[in-house]
Design a protein around this motif. Structure first.
Motif, PDB file in Angstrom:
ATOM      1  N   GLY A 147       0.824  -1.404  -0.122  1.00 21.46           N
ATOM      2  CA  GLY A 147      -0.036   0.023   0.045  1.00 21.46           C
ATOM      3  C   GLY A 147       0.824   1.214  -0.007  1.00 21.46           C
ATOM      4  O   GLY A 147       0.463   2.305   0.743  1.00 21.46           O
ATOM      5  N   GLY A 148       1.818   1.129  -0.835  1.00 22.09           N
ATOM      6  CA  GLY A 148       2.807   2.263  -0.856  1.00 22.09           C
ATOM      7  C   GLY A 148       2.433   3.676  -0.915  1.00 22.09           C
ATOM      8  O   GLY A 148       2.699   4.403  -0.270  1.00 22.09           O
ATOM      9  N   MET A 149       1.545   3.893  -1.728  1.00 21.28           N
ATOM     10  CA  MET A 149       1.044   5.042  -2.355  1.00 21.28           C
ATOM     11  C   MET A 149       0.313   5.527  -0.928  1.00 21.28           C
ATOM     12  O   MET A 149       0.035   6.936  -0.686  1.00 21.28           O
ATOM     13  CB  MET A 149       0.371   5.097  -3.476  1.00 21.28           C
ATOM     14  CG  MET A 149       1.051   4.822  -4.811  1.00 21.28           C
ATOM     15  SD  MET A 149       0.273   4.773  -6.367  1.00 21.28           S
ATOM     16  CE  MET A 149      -0.023   6.761  -6.307  1.00 21.28           C
ATOM     17  N   ALA A 150      -0.588   4.923  -0.596  1.00 23.21           N
ATOM     18  CA  ALA A 150      -1.397   5.286   0.795  1.00 23.21           C
ATOM     19  C   ALA A 150      -0.544   5.737   1.849  1.00 23.21           C
ATOM     20  O   ALA A 150      -0.688   6.565   2.734  1.00 23.21           O
ATOM     21  CB  ALA A 150      -2.390   4.074   1.051  1.00 23.21           C
ATOM     22  N   GLN A 151       0.683   4.672   2.044  1.00 17.65           N
ATOM     23  CA  GLN A 151       1.687   5.210   3.187  1.00 17.65           C
ATOM     24  C   GLN A 151       1.973   6.349   2.945  1.00 17.65           C
ATOM     25  O   GLN A 151       2.546   7.199   3.886  1.00 17.65           O
ATOM     26  CB  GLN A 151       2.588   4.001   3.214  1.00 17.65           C
ATOM     27  CG  GLN A 151       2.179   2.759   3.242  1.00 17.65           C
ATOM     28  CD  GLN A 151       1.933   2.228   4.727  1.00 17.65           C
ATOM     29  OE1 GLN A 151       1.663   3.172   5.613  1.00 17.65           O
ATOM     30  NE2 GLN A 151       1.513   1.091   5.056  1.00 17.65           N
ATOM     31  N   VAL A 152       2.507   6.935   1.709  1.00 20.63           N
ATOM     32  CA  VAL A 152       2.790   8.211   1.484  1.00 20.63           C
ATOM     33  C   VAL A 152       2.026   9.283   2.007  1.00 20.63           C
ATOM     34  O   VAL A 152       2.406  10.260   2.511  1.00 20.63           O
ATOM     35  CB  VAL A 152       3.061   8.441   0.019  1.00 20.63           C
ATOM     36  CG1 VAL A 152       3.630   9.704  -0.379  1.00 20.63           C
ATOM     37  CG2 VAL A 152       4.037   7.364  -0.523  1.00 20.63           C
ATOM     38  N   CYS A 153       0.849   8.887   2.009  1.00 20.02           N
ATOM     39  CA  CYS A 153      -0.491  10.066   2.424  1.00 20.02           C
ATOM     40  C   CYS A 153      -0.356  10.131   3.769  1.00 20.02           C
ATOM     41  O   CYS A 153      -0.163  11.250   4.471  1.00 20.02           O
ATOM     42  CB  CYS A 153      -1.692   9.657   1.888  1.00 20.02           C
ATOM     43  SG  CYS A 153      -2.005   9.501   0.397  1.00 20.02           S
ATOM     44  N   ILE A 154       0.190   9.092   4.550  1.00 18.09           N
ATOM     45  CA  ILE A 154       0.056   8.985   6.216  1.00 18.09           C
ATOM     46  C   ILE A 154       1.450   9.957   6.607  1.00 18.09           C
ATOM     47  O   ILE A 154       1.488  10.815   7.543  1.00 18.09           O
ATOM     48  CB  ILE A 154       0.203   7.761   6.623  1.00 18.09           C
ATOM     49  CG1 ILE A 154      -1.162   6.780   6.323  1.00 18.09           C
ATOM     50  CG2 ILE A 154       0.403   7.827   8.200  1.00 18.09           C
ATOM     51  CD1 ILE A 154      -2.414   7.561   6.852  1.00 18.09           C
ATOM     52  N   ILE A 187      -6.620   9.651   3.357  1.00 12.88           N
ATOM     53  CA  ILE A 187      -6.304  10.992   3.308  1.00 12.88           C
ATOM     54  C   ILE A 187      -6.889  11.749   4.545  1.00 12.88           C
ATOM     55  O   ILE A 187      -6.288  12.519   5.256  1.00 12.88           O
ATOM     56  CB  ILE A 187      -6.650  11.410   2.134  1.00 12.88           C
ATOM     57  CG1 ILE A 187      -5.808  11.072   0.904  1.00 12.88           C
ATOM     58  CG2 ILE A 187      -6.325  13.197   1.961  1.00 12.88           C
ATOM     59  CD1 ILE A 187      -6.057  11.242  -0.496  1.00 12.88           C
ATOM     60  N   ALA A 188      -8.137  11.612   4.491  1.00 12.62           N
ATOM     61  CA  ALA A 188      -8.764  12.249   5.628  1.00 12.62           C
ATOM     62  C   ALA A 188      -8.466  11.972   7.083  1.00 12.62           C
ATOM     63  O   ALA A 188      -8.253  13.007   7.729  1.00 12.62           O
ATOM     64  CB  ALA A 188     -10.472  12.182   5.549  1.00 12.62           C
ATOM     65  N   VAL A 189      -8.708  10.823   7.277  1.00 13.69           N
ATOM     66  CA  VAL A 189      -8.094  10.413   8.781  1.00 13.69           C
ATOM     67  C   VAL A 189      -6.595  10.684   8.764  1.00 13.69           C
ATOM     68  O   VAL A 189      -6.310  10.985  10.229  1.00 13.69           O
ATOM     69  CB  VAL A 189      -8.611   8.836   9.062  1.00 13.69           C
ATOM     70  CG1 VAL A 189      -8.068   8.522  10.471  1.00 13.69           C
ATOM     71  CG2 VAL A 189      -9.985   8.719   8.797  1.00 13.69           C
ATOM     72  N   GLY A 190      -5.694  10.608   8.013  1.00  6.27           N
ATOM     73  CA  GLY A 190      -4.410  10.681   8.171  1.00  6.27           C
ATOM     74  C   GLY A 190      -4.173  12.177   8.599  1.00  6.27           C
ATOM     75  O   GLY A 190      -3.211  12.410   9.180  1.00  6.27           O
ATOM     76  N   SER A 191      -5.208  13.134   8.040  1.00  4.34           N
ATOM     77  CA  SER A 191      -4.756  14.352   8.284  1.00  4.34           C
ATOM     78  C   SER A 191      -4.841  15.048   9.804  1.00  4.34           C
ATOM     79  O   SER A 191      -4.479  15.860  10.015  1.00  4.34           O
ATOM     80  CB  SER A 191      -5.623  15.388   7.578  1.00  4.34           C
ATOM     81  OG  SER A 191      -7.182  15.280   7.764  1.00  4.34           O
ATOM     82  N   LEU A 192      -5.516  13.825  10.553  1.00  2.00           N
ATOM     83  CA  LEU A 192      -5.690  14.207  12.009  1.00  2.00           C
ATOM     84  C   LEU A 192      -4.317  14.554  12.557  1.00  2.00           C
ATOM     85  O   LEU A 192      -4.230  14.858  13.695  1.00  2.00           O
ATOM     86  CB  LEU A 192      -6.411  12.981  12.657  1.00  2.00           C
ATOM     87  CG  LEU A 192      -6.922  12.830  14.066  1.00  2.00           C
ATOM     88  CD1 LEU A 192      -7.537  14.110  14.511  1.00  2.00           C
ATOM     89  CD2 LEU A 192      -7.395  11.668  14.436  1.00  2.00           C
ATOM     90  N   MET A 226       0.622   8.321  13.322  1.00  7.83           N
ATOM     91  CA  MET A 226       1.370   7.929  12.134  1.00  7.83           C
ATOM     92  C   MET A 226       1.596   6.442  12.187  1.00  7.83           C
ATOM     93  O   MET A 226       1.148   5.589  11.219  1.00  7.83           O
ATOM     94  CB  MET A 226       2.596   8.711  11.792  1.00  7.83           C
ATOM     95  CG  MET A 226       3.571   8.379  10.711  1.00  7.83           C
ATOM     96  SD  MET A 226       5.162   9.106  10.469  1.00  7.83           S
ATOM     97  CE  MET A 226       5.887   7.782  11.779  1.00  7.83           C
ATOM     98  N   ALA A 227       2.490   5.801  13.087  1.00  6.97           N
ATOM     99  CA  ALA A 227       2.453   4.484  13.156  1.00  6.97           C
ATOM    100  C   ALA A 227       1.579   3.593  12.983  1.00  6.97           C
ATOM    101  O   ALA A 227       1.322   2.612  12.415  1.00  6.97           O
ATOM    102  CB  ALA A 227       3.356   4.172  14.369  1.00  6.97           C
ATOM    103  N   GLY A 228       0.464   3.746  13.893  1.00  6.71           N
ATOM    104  CA  GLY A 228      -0.832   3.182  13.942  1.00  6.71           C
ATOM    105  C   GLY A 228      -1.888   2.979  12.776  1.00  6.71           C
ATOM    106  O   GLY A 228      -2.050   2.086  12.105  1.00  6.71           O
ATOM    107  N   LEU A 229      -1.733   4.358  11.867  1.00  9.14           N
ATOM    108  CA  LEU A 229      -2.525   4.370  10.682  1.00  9.14           C
ATOM    109  C   LEU A 229      -1.584   3.800   9.552  1.00  9.14           C
ATOM    110  O   LEU A 229      -2.140   3.077   8.692  1.00  9.14           O
ATOM    111  CB  LEU A 229      -2.660   5.840  10.230  1.00  9.14           C
ATOM    112  CG  LEU A 229      -3.782   6.739  11.125  1.00  9.14           C
ATOM    113  CD1 LEU A 229      -3.812   7.953  10.940  1.00  9.14           C
ATOM    114  CD2 LEU A 229      -5.139   5.743  10.950  1.00  9.14           C
ATOM    115  N   MET A 230      -0.352   3.838   9.698  1.00  9.78           N
ATOM    116  CA  MET A 230       0.323   3.070   8.514  1.00  9.78           C
ATOM    117  C   MET A 230       0.366   1.532   8.667  1.00  9.78           C
ATOM    118  O   MET A 230       0.118   0.792   7.902  1.00  9.78           O
ATOM    119  CB  MET A 230       2.288   3.252   8.917  1.00  9.78           C
ATOM    120  CG  MET A 230       2.315   4.999   8.265  1.00  9.78           C
ATOM    121  SD  MET A 230       4.224   5.295   8.519  1.00  9.78           S
ATOM    122  CE  MET A 230       4.712   4.151   7.242  1.00  9.78           C
TER     123      MET A 230
END
Length: 425
Positions: A89-96, A138-143, A180-184
């Motif tokens: 999920g590398g591209m999603a990891q970039v968002c986090i 993207i939305a939850v990561g912005s938290l 960051m670690a939890g969402l990743m």
């Protein structure tokens, strides 16, 4: 007080701007009051703007817009891609990771979510990620920007509650990295299950990592410079906001050479618009805050809560549930300004550290922006990605569960938030 609350929600329901809903309901309290003249309400509006710590807000808002014009964002994206794009999920990891790095630049969850939805969102969808998963990440990561300094919410909380902004900034670092670690990890689990592949086949070399970090050095150095300058006594939190603006201009003009006169004027215009809205809410909230204290609402709520339990942990969980529900309907800035005078005296009475409570409170009120029915960040991202709210909500459930678990950990172990402030201040 019931009239104030009823009028406020009534105006929100009919679509009145938040600032005017606060102002009209607050001023109505003083008009019908038999105890004090309406002029007191006007005085409270004026006095709310006469605060030196409050200067940090417009400065940091302007600094965030300036940095978006200096090439800092593109360098942070490049750095994030090198660091984590090789993972599942590398591209999603970039968002986090980008949300974590952008937290030290924009200080605004909605601004971070909108930027990522415009720049990264379409690429994720084109590469096979579902719209709901992309929008939720993207939305939850912005938290994360709610705690990583310089968080605008922490500045407002410190201003209203008379809490050290320097200690709040330090306290937000470890919880932000934990998010960051939890969402990743959540993204990794979901991506492995669905077969979302990494963006790159091989792990980056140390030289590639070093090159990417060096290219983004001025952006990465910025939050460090803020914390060091506050801790060393070089700047107050208000003065460091002005330093942030100067820093952004110097980096954009001398080092990146990307800040043009037109870009600076656009950043200034956007900063003026954003500050006009924020400061108007703050000024009207001063009047409502005075009415809340005058009506002894904190004491009444405290007695009600303490009648249920005397446990500080249980009280914190009750407040978290209330903030989670309130955050679904009201924007985070408004909640901080209106609820800090109510809840802070309660937790102080129970011996809860105000810095620790500030981190928990800011996380929860900002989290409401990622949840239905009126989450600002949620609607912003879903609108930009053309994603339905139903699809977003289903895909966001693992992310939401991760955040709630992390908040519970913060409540049970306040040392996590207080470690850096106690160590360095």
């Amino acid at each position: 007080m019931l009239l104030l609350i009823g009028l406020f929600f009534g105006l929100l329901i009919v679509g009145a701007p938040v600032a005017f809903a606060i102002g009209i309901s607050g001023f109505s309290f003083f008009i019908i009051s038999q105890v004090m003249p309406a002029s007191i309400g006007v005085q409270q509006v004026a006095s709310a703007s006469q605060s030196f710590p409050l200067l940090a807000v417009p400065f940091f808002v302007l600094a965030g817009h300036m940095m978006n014009k200096t090439g800092i964002t593109t360098r942070l994206i490049r750095c994030s891609e090198v660091l984590v794009s090789w993972m599942s999920g590398g591209m999603a990891q970039v968002c986090i990771v980008l949300s974590t790095l952008m937290g030290g630049v924009s200080g605004s969850a909605v601004a971070d979510a909108a930027m990522e939805a415009r720049i990264l969102g379409p690429d994720l969808v084109r590469n096979g990620y579902s719209k709901g998963f992309t929008a939720a990440t993207i939305a939850v990561g912005s938290l994360i920007t709610a705690t990583i300094p310089p968080s605008l919410g922490l500045i407002l909380y410190g201003f209203v509650g008379n809490v050290s902004i320097g200690r709040l900034f330090l306290a937000g670092v470890i919880p932000g990295l934990m998010m960051m670690a939890g969402l990743m990890f959540t993204v990794w689990v979901v991506s492995r299950k669905r077969g979302y592949r990494s963006a790159t086949v091989t792990r980056p070399s140390w030289s590639a990592v070093g090159s990417a970090v060096w290219d983004a050095k001025w952006a990465l150095f910025f939050p460090v410079a803020l914390l060091v300058s506050i801790r060393s006594g070089m700047f107050t939190p208000s003065e460091v906001g002005a330093f942030a603006v100067v820093y952004a201009i110097v980096v954009g003009v001398l080092f990146h050479r990307e800040l043009t006169w037109q870009g600076a004027m656009e950043a200034l215009l956007h900063g003026v618009i954003d500050n006009g809205l924020i400061v108007l809410i703050i000024m009207f909230s001063g009047m409502v805050g005075y009415a809340i204290i005058f009506d002894q609402a904190p004491q009444a709520i405290a007695q009600g809560m303490l009648g249920l339990t005397q446990s500080p942990t249980a009280i914190l969980f009750l407040i978290v549930v209330f903030l989670l529900i309130a955050g679904c309907f009201i924007e985070a800035t408004v909640l901080v300004l209106l609820l800090t005078p109510i809840f802070l005296p309660i937790v102080l009475q129970l011996g809860v550290d105000p810095v620790h409570f500030g981190i928990v409170m800011m996380t929860m009120v900002t989290f409401g922006g990622m949840t239905p029915p009126v989450g600002v960040a949620m609607f912003t991202v879903c609108g930009l990605l053309d994603c339905s709210i139903d699809e977003y909500l289903v895909e966001a459930l693992p992310h939401i569960a991760t955040i709630l678990i992390l908040v519970a950990i913060l409540i049970f172990f306040p040392q996590i938030s207080l470690f850096l402030p106690n160590l360095l201040m």
